[in-house]
Structures are given as C-alpha cells and as structure tokens.
Design an enzyme around this catalytic site. Structure first.
Site, mmCIF file in Angstrom:
data_model
loop_
_atom_site.group_PDB
_atom_site.id
_atom_site.type_symbol
_atom_site.label_atom_id
_atom_site.label_comp_id
_atom_site.label_asym_id
_atom_site.label_seq_id
_atom_site.Cartn_x
_atom_site.Cartn_y
_atom_site.Cartn_z
ATOM 1 N N CYS A 28 58.152 24.214 46.438
ATOM 2 C CA CYS A 28 58.550 22.899 46.947
ATOM 3 C C CYS A 28 57.505 21.852 46.559
ATOM 4 C CB CYS A 28 58.707 22.943 48.467
ATOM 5 S SG CYS A 28 57.169 23.376 49.333
ATOM 6 N N CYS A 31 53.938 22.396 47.608
ATOM 7 C CA CYS A 31 53.210 23.325 46.729
ATOM 8 C C CYS A 31 52.594 22.559 45.559
ATOM 9 C CB CYS A 31 54.146 24.411 46.188
ATOM 10 S SG CYS A 31 54.813 25.522 47.448
ATOM 11 N N CYS A 95 29.109 46.592 13.174
ATOM 12 C CA CYS A 95 27.997 46.808 14.108
ATOM 13 C C CYS A 95 28.241 46.019 15.391
ATOM 14 C CB CYS A 95 26.676 46.387 13.480
ATOM 15 S SG CYS A 95 26.583 44.622 13.088
ATOM 16 N N CYS A 98 28.741 42.345 15.111
ATOM 17 C CA CYS A 98 30.084 41.937 14.676
ATOM 18 C C CYS A 98 31.025 41.818 15.875
ATOM 19 C CB CYS A 98 30.651 42.947 13.682
ATOM 20 S SG CYS A 98 29.740 43.075 12.139
ATOM 21 N N ASP A 507 44.951 62.987 50.151
ATOM 22 C CA ASP A 507 46.155 63.039 50.971
ATOM 23 C C ASP A 507 46.536 64.510 51.114
ATOM 24 O OD1 ASP A 507 48.693 62.265 52.165
ATOM 25 O OD2 ASP A 507 49.563 62.822 50.232
ATOM 26 N N ASP A 694 49.749 60.933 46.176
ATOM 27 C CA ASP A 694 50.943 61.042 45.340
ATOM 28 C C ASP A 694 52.116 60.201 45.816
ATOM 29 O OD1 ASP A 694 51.592 62.634 47.642
ATOM 30 O OD2 ASP A 694 53.199 63.530 46.447
ATOM 31 N N ASP A 698 50.475 56.336 49.930
ATOM 32 C CA ASP A 698 49.086 56.479 49.484
ATOM 33 C C ASP A 698 48.609 55.282 48.667
ATOM 34 O OD1 ASP A 698 48.795 59.059 50.595
ATOM 35 O OD2 ASP A 698 49.809 59.944 48.868
#
Length: 809
Positions: A28, A31, A95, A98, A507, A694, A698
């Site tokens: 809006c 913002c 190197c 570079c 977990d 997993d 988590d």
C-alpha cells in the site's frame, strides 16, 4: 534485467550515483512512504523514489552510502530487495592475486552485492540485486581486466585432459629449446674440461648469439603466456603471478641481450649472460602448471563422476531408444538387468534390487517393486523393471546433488579472509622486495650481475599460486569425497563450522528411529489376524503397523463387519460372528495378570500397547514401537569418540524418549518439546551446536543450529533448512560429515602453513640475506623449481582427502 538501472542518471554532482532495487513486501501507499523514509535516512542518500506498481526503488546517492547498506536497511524494514546469482566461467586466473582482482572488478559493477572467484573451479559467483548489471556486462568487465569470462551457460565445457595435453606440449617445446642452452652453461660449470674444450671450438660471442636465438624462441613461444597476461596486469597497477615471471625472465633476457650485442654498456667484470635462467624458469613453471592441471583434474573427479552417471539414452516400452533429454513426465522406460536407471521415476512393473551407493554411500542393493521410487544414475540388478518418468532435467535427484556440491565447492570459507587480506598486497610487496634486494647488492659493490640474480630470484620464488589454491582445492576434494559417502554439503561454510562444533543434537523420530511403527511383541493368544481385520477400518497410527505385520506373515484376514471406533478407547467389529475389541487396557473389564505384567514392562520401554479380546475380557496384547535405526548407537559412539557431546531433542513423551535414550546410552534428553520450541532448545545448548533432523517440525532447530544436518529421507522443508544433507538417512552419516569436515579443515591449515611459511622462509634466502653470514642464495632456476613444487605440494596434499574413510568403512 539490464545494467542501465544502475547507471548514473543526470547526477547532481560528479560523484552521485543511482541505483534501482526491486522490492518485495509492499502492499500500500504507507509501505511506499516507509521504504522512502528508510532510504533517505541512510547517510549519503540524496533522493529516493519508490513505486508501488512496479515494486521498484530508485535512489540517488553518494559515499558513504552503498547498495548493500541500503538493501540491508530495506530488509530490516520488511521490504527486502530481490537478489539473483550469476555464475561466470573465467579463464586465465593463475594465483590468489588473480582471484582478488576478479572479485574487485565484479564488486565495482552496478548492483553487485558480493562476488567470489574460485581458482580451482575457474568460476566467479556473483550475487547482485535484481536490476543490476547483466551477466554479459559482468563478463565483459572481467574480460577487460585481462581474464576471459563468459556466463557459465555459454562457457565451453572445461576439459582438464586437454589442458594437461596443451601444457605438456608447451613444456616439451620449451624443454627442447632450453636443453642446449642449459647444457652449455651448466655443463661448463660442472665439468671445467668441457668448458675449456667448448671455448676452444666455438667463440663465446657465437655461443651467446645461439643462446639468444633459442631463449628468445622460448619466451615468444611457450613463455609468451606470461608476458601476454603479466605485462598488462602490471600496467594496470594490479600485478599478479604472471607479472612476477614476466619481469623476472624479461630482466634476465634483457640484461643478457645487452651483454651479447652491446657489451661496452656493461662493466667488464659483470659481462655474463643469464639466458639459461630465463629459459629454465619458463620450463619449470610450465612443468609445475602441467602437474597442477593434472592434479586439479583429479580433484574435480568426484563431481565429474556424478555427472557421468546420468545415462544419455533411455529405452521406451516399445523398444525404441530416445535421448534422456527428450523424456517428459508420464513416459515409461525399460531398464534391463545391469543397466543404469535413466530417470527419476516409479517402478510400475517388474522387480529388482538397485545399487544406490552413488546416492547414499550404502553398498547393499535396495529391493524395488511396483510403487517404489528409483533414481536416475543408480544401477539396476538382475531383474528387468519398467519405470514411469516423474522428474526430468534439473529436477532430478542427481542434478540437484550436482548443483548442491558445485554450490558448496564455489563458496569461500571464513578462513579464506586471511588469505585475501595478504594477497591483496602480496605481489606489489614482493616486487618492492625484489627492487630493494637488487639495490642492496649494488650498494654493497657486488655489481649488476649479482643484483640481477637477487632481484630475479625474489620475483620467481614468491609466487602466490599456492596461497590461491590452498583453500579452494581442499574444498573441491573434500566436498567431492563427502558426496561419494552420501554426505552433501549444501553450503561450503558448513565445512568449517561443523569442524568446530562441540555438541550434536538429534531429533528422535525418523532420525535415531525408523520413523514408522512396527509390531515388536505379541503376548497371550495369537490374535494378530483378528486385530488386523478390525484395524483395517481404523485410521489410528498403530493400525498400519498391525496390518503390515499381518501382511508380512502372509495372514488371510477374516471379514470384519460393523466397524465402530470408540473414541479414547479403541475400535470394535464383528469378526467370524463374534465381537472383537482392539484398544487400550481400559476398554476391557478383565485383563489377565500375565497380560498386565507384560503391559507394564512394555510400557516402560516406551512401546504403544493394543489389547485384543471380546467385549469384556482381553485375550492378547500387541506391542508397537518405532524401532531404533540399526546403526544409531554406533553413530553416537563414533561421535563421542571424536570428543563430541550428544543430546536428544524430541516432541515425543518423556517415557518413550527416556526408553530410546536408555537403549542408545544417551543422558541428555529434552522431551515434549513443541516444534516452535526446538529452536529455543538448540540455542539453550550454547554455541557450537549441530542439529540432526528429518521432519518439518525440525526446521526451526536446523536453522537455529550452527550447522543443520538434514536426513535426505526426510521432508523437503527439513532438507532446505539444513546446511548438510545425509542422503542415506543413516545416523552414521553424521560421523562421516564431521570426519570429512575436520579432515578438510586440517588439510586447509596444512596448505596455508606451507604456502605462507614457504614464502616467509625462502624470500629472504632468494634476496641473499644469508650470504653475508655464510648462508646460501637461491639461483633463479632453483627459485623457479621451488615455486612450482609449492603449488604441486598444496594440490597433492589436498588430494589426500580422496582417501578419507567414513565411519561406515
């Protein structure tokens, strides 16, 4: 995207610049005002105009303001600037100086937030704000600085073998031309009789003329590469390794040429030629680069093997062969015994065992039947299967693995910051030391020849190649070896951080346990078939375990009628004309003492209980639990053996968590933790914490940890939140990840100590500081050999990471 958005537009002063950001989160007019206030509050911002419809912010600014600081302020206010990543293929970097030069050139381009050049990969990764310089503009800027650059997708595939052949050919040509020069000069020094004989046969002037011709051919032929890159870099005020070689060999050649054609310009006592030094330097450095290129090819072999595992051709159901690139989801392909699976998909016919070691590091083939997923690049066993295509192109597992590994290999570790600071000034300082060394010998009255030897030796010995390779080549080999073990480092920084952690939190469900309940015990009458018949109509989590156990035993289930769930108790149905109840103990009025005792024992082990009986009396008991993964205990013992503390953070109840912890020998257990509390639990452990999980729940803990390790068998959300992915889901993969991390960081430290120590020790020797005290002074030729060997040492040391053994053997 164009680069014009960041070009100066009618600057108010000569130093005023303009920038355009594409913002997110604006909804809006308020913002817009807030974003404008945030920008104009930054020191140096002269004007800011935010447009809601185009979601852009146009800013006029001068120092001390810069795009990165403005973007940070916008992000803090809730309007982050969109970023994109561009990868360039860059040739010509030799190197650390570079890579520093390439990074500085890229960071100076409009809209660039950060840039990282990688010497080992010959790439530059650029993070810039959307609307900044186009990839072609970035590549042109790098090319203008003396390094051939193109957007990666346009770059020709790098062929390490071709590079080795080209360098070997140039080395051979330079060696053939140099051999007569080296033989004449060094043979005369080593065998005085040969020197006297040669001087009597060929006048010295003619010998010098012949050397001039041969060495000039070396420098304009195989040695031309050093001058073509080094001199322009020197003139731009950003000398690199090529500049050192060009100045050193050029000085030796020029001095010798003057002595050959205009000896009167040189004091009689200093009339000596050093053609052999210029030529041998070129030969030795080319030889070093040949060995270096060969080692670099071996270093990137792991990622090359992964890419090569994807078949190029697939066989359709009708027997016709088609390119894998032409497959689309829904098509079906045949995979014969012994062939590699061409695509990611699902088995729709046939059965076999598939070797997934390239994916998980596990050597045991995995059984596949209709409905099971298979991954492109894995190897089919003895059975023929038909696979329906599900993912193609960049969406395949193999393509994502390659992308993850390449991203990690292209990153710069925090430890590299020290190298960057040193190499920024290294080459200019070395050139200054060379000038001082030459001036010192002249002031000491040793003559111009001795001064030349000292200056050239310093220039040649002090090559920053080893410093530039010390970190990236170890990352390249280490992450490649990790991928072979089924460990994917999604972020290169995790390599360093994981080596420093002191605590590993786990977990429970799906991480230390299988994540699926199974029947573990049956007590009393054999009631499995009856229970399964009833549970066929249930949605209770334990019902699936009962049905799976019945199916595994091949039981024929009787018909169940009138199924009815009893909330809080269980379920009941009529089976074989009699009512059968399945549920908790409170569902039954009478429970035999033997079942009660067994129930207490099994409940203390954290197992779920299902009593089975008629409408009044329990006749049997089925215990269900989420089994501990076979190698979970071995994983925890391996981590403890590394000096790490292990802990469990789970949302499960305290009884079940305590039972699993007791089986695994864990003392530190936090049970009943809600998903949003897992992040707080990890932070409460202090600094240096890694977390392994997993599931979706988590993700907060994985993000809060110093290093998040996600099981590859888990959810995409967890994998995205993790810094490291364990493809097999085996807890021992955590020990593998720590092992690789520590080995890689130890290797990097060894490389850096060598690279810095080598220069610190040998530059003074090359300058001749030890000569007044009876010490040695390196000749330019020995300096060239030592310089080449320094890079070969770093690469060879990094290649040792290919032999690191994981905890799984």
């Amino acid at each position: 995207m164009t680069d014009t958005a960041f070009a100066p537009a009618a600057p108010a002063t000569r130093d005023t610049k303009s920038a355009r950001f594409r913002l997110e989160g604006m909804t809006c007019a308020s913002c817009v005002l807030r974003a404008e206030r945030v920008l104009t509050a930054q020191p140096g911002v002269e004007r800011a105009v935010v447009n809601l419809s185009t979601e852009t912010a146009d800013v006029s600014y001068h120092a001390p303001a810069d795009p990165a600081a403005m973007a940070a302020a916008l992000a803090k206010a809730g309007y982050p600037a969109r970023e994109i990543t561009v990868v360039l293929g860059v040739e010509g970097m030799t190197c650390a100086a570079c890579t520093g030069r390439v990074e500085r050139v890229l960071k100076a381009q409009p809209g660039v937030k950060d840039a990282v050049a990688n010497l080992a990969l010959r790439r530059a990764t650029v993070t810039l704000f959307e609307g900044g310089a186009a990839p072609e503009v970035l590549a042109a800027a790098v090319s203008k600085a003396g390094y051939a650059a193109v957007p990666l997708e346009e770059a020709a595939p790098h062929d390490p073998a071709a590079e080795v052949r080209r360098l070997a050919r140039e080395t051979a040509v330079a060696g053939v031309l140099t051999l007569p020069v080296f033989g004449v000069e060094m043979g005369g020094h080593l065998v005085p009789a040969f020197h006297h004989w040669l001087m009597g046969v060929v006048p010295v002037a003619q010998l010098w003329l012949a050397q001039f011709v041969l060495v000039t051919l070396v420098l304009v032929g195989p040695g031309r590469r050093f001058f073509a890159k080094g001199i322009p870099a020197l003139l731009r005020g950003s000398p690199d390794m090529n500049s050192l070689v060009a100045v050193g060999t050029g000085a030796a050649w020029a001095y010798s040429t003057v002595v050959t054609f205009a000896p009167a310009l040189v004091p009689e006592g200093s009339r000596a030629v050093y053609f052999e030094a210029a030529a041998v330097i070129v030969v030795l450095i080319l030889l070093g680069r040949t060995l270096e290129a060969r080692a670099r090819g071996r270093a990137g072999a792991a990622i090359a093997r992964l890419v090569g595992m994807q078949p190029k051709v697939a066989r359709l159901e009708d027997g016709s062969d088609v390119p894998v690139a032409s497959l689309v989801p829904g098509m079906r392909v045949l995979v014969r015994p012994g062939e590699r699976v061409a695509v990611d998909g699902v088995v729709v016919a046939g059965a076999s065992a598939v070797d997934e070691s390239m994916l998980t590091g596990e050597p045991v083939p995995v059984s596949k039947h209709a409905g099971d997923a298979v991954t492109g690049g894995t190897v089919n066993g003895t059975g023929a299967i038909t696979v329906e295509v599900r993912q193609v192109g960049a969406a395949t597992v193999l393509a994502r693995i390659v992308a993850m590994v390449e991203e990690a290999q292209g990153t710069k570790l925090p430890v590299q910051a020290l190298v960057d600071r040193v190499t920024l000034w290294f080459v200019p300082v070395v050139m200054g030391i060379a000038v001082l060394a030459a001036a010192g010998w002249l002031l000491a009255g040793q003559g111009i020849a001795a001064a030349l030897v000292a200056g050239v030796s310093v220039l040649i010995i002090a090559c920053p190649c080893a410093m530039g390779l010390a970190t990236p080549v170890s990352i390249l080999v280490g992450t490649g070896r990790a991928a072979e073990l089924g460990v994917l480092f999604r972020k290169g920084e995790a390599l360093q951080r994981l080596a420093e952690v002191g605590v590993v939190g786990f977990d429970k469900t799906g991480t230390l346990t299988e994540g699926r309940p199974v029947v573990t015990d049956m007590v009393g009458a054999d009631v499995l078939a009856e229970a399964a018949a009833v549970e066929a109509g249930s949605e209770h989590p334990l019902a699936g375990a009962v049905l799976a156990e019945a199916a595994a035993r091949g039981l024929a289930l009787p018909l169940a009628e009138g199924f009815r769930a009893v909330p809080g108790y269980g379920a009941r149905a009529v089976v074989g004309g009699a009512e059968v109840c399945v549920g908790s103990q409170r569902m039954f009025a009478e429970v035999p003492e033997a079942l009660r005792a067994a129930a207490e024992r099994l409940a203390a082990e954290g197992k779920g209980l299902l009593f089975v009986g008629d409408d009044r009396t329990a006749r049997g008991l089925i215990a269900v639990a989420d089994p501990v993964k076979p190698r979970a205990k071995a994983a925890l013992e391996a981590l403890r053996g590394m000096g790490l503390r292990v802990a469990m953070v789970t949302g499960d109840n305290a009884v079940t968590a305590a039972a699993i912890a007791a089986r695994l020998g864990m003392d530190d257990v936090k049970a009943g933790v809600l998903p949003e509390g897992k992040g707080d639990a990890v932070r409460a452990m202090g600094g240096g914490v890694a977390f392994v999980g997993d599931g979706i729940n988590d993700a907060p803990a994985l993000a809060a940890a110093e290093v998040g390790l996600a099981m590859g068998t888990g959810t995409d959300v967890a994998i995205e939140a993790g810094d490291v992915v364990l493809m097999s889901g085996d807890p021992l993969g955590v020990a593998d990840a720590v092992t690789i991390s520590r080995a890689t960081m130890r290797n990097i430290r060894q490389n850096l100590i060598w690279a810095f120590g080598y220069n610190a020790a040998l530059i003074p020797v090359a300058a001749g500081l030890l000569v007044p005290f009876g010490g040695p002074q390196l000749s330019p030729m020995l300096a060239a050999g030592a310089m080449g060997l320094s890079s070969v040492f770093v690469l060879s040391n990094a290649l040792r990471l290919k032999t690191v053994r994981g905890a799984r053997g």
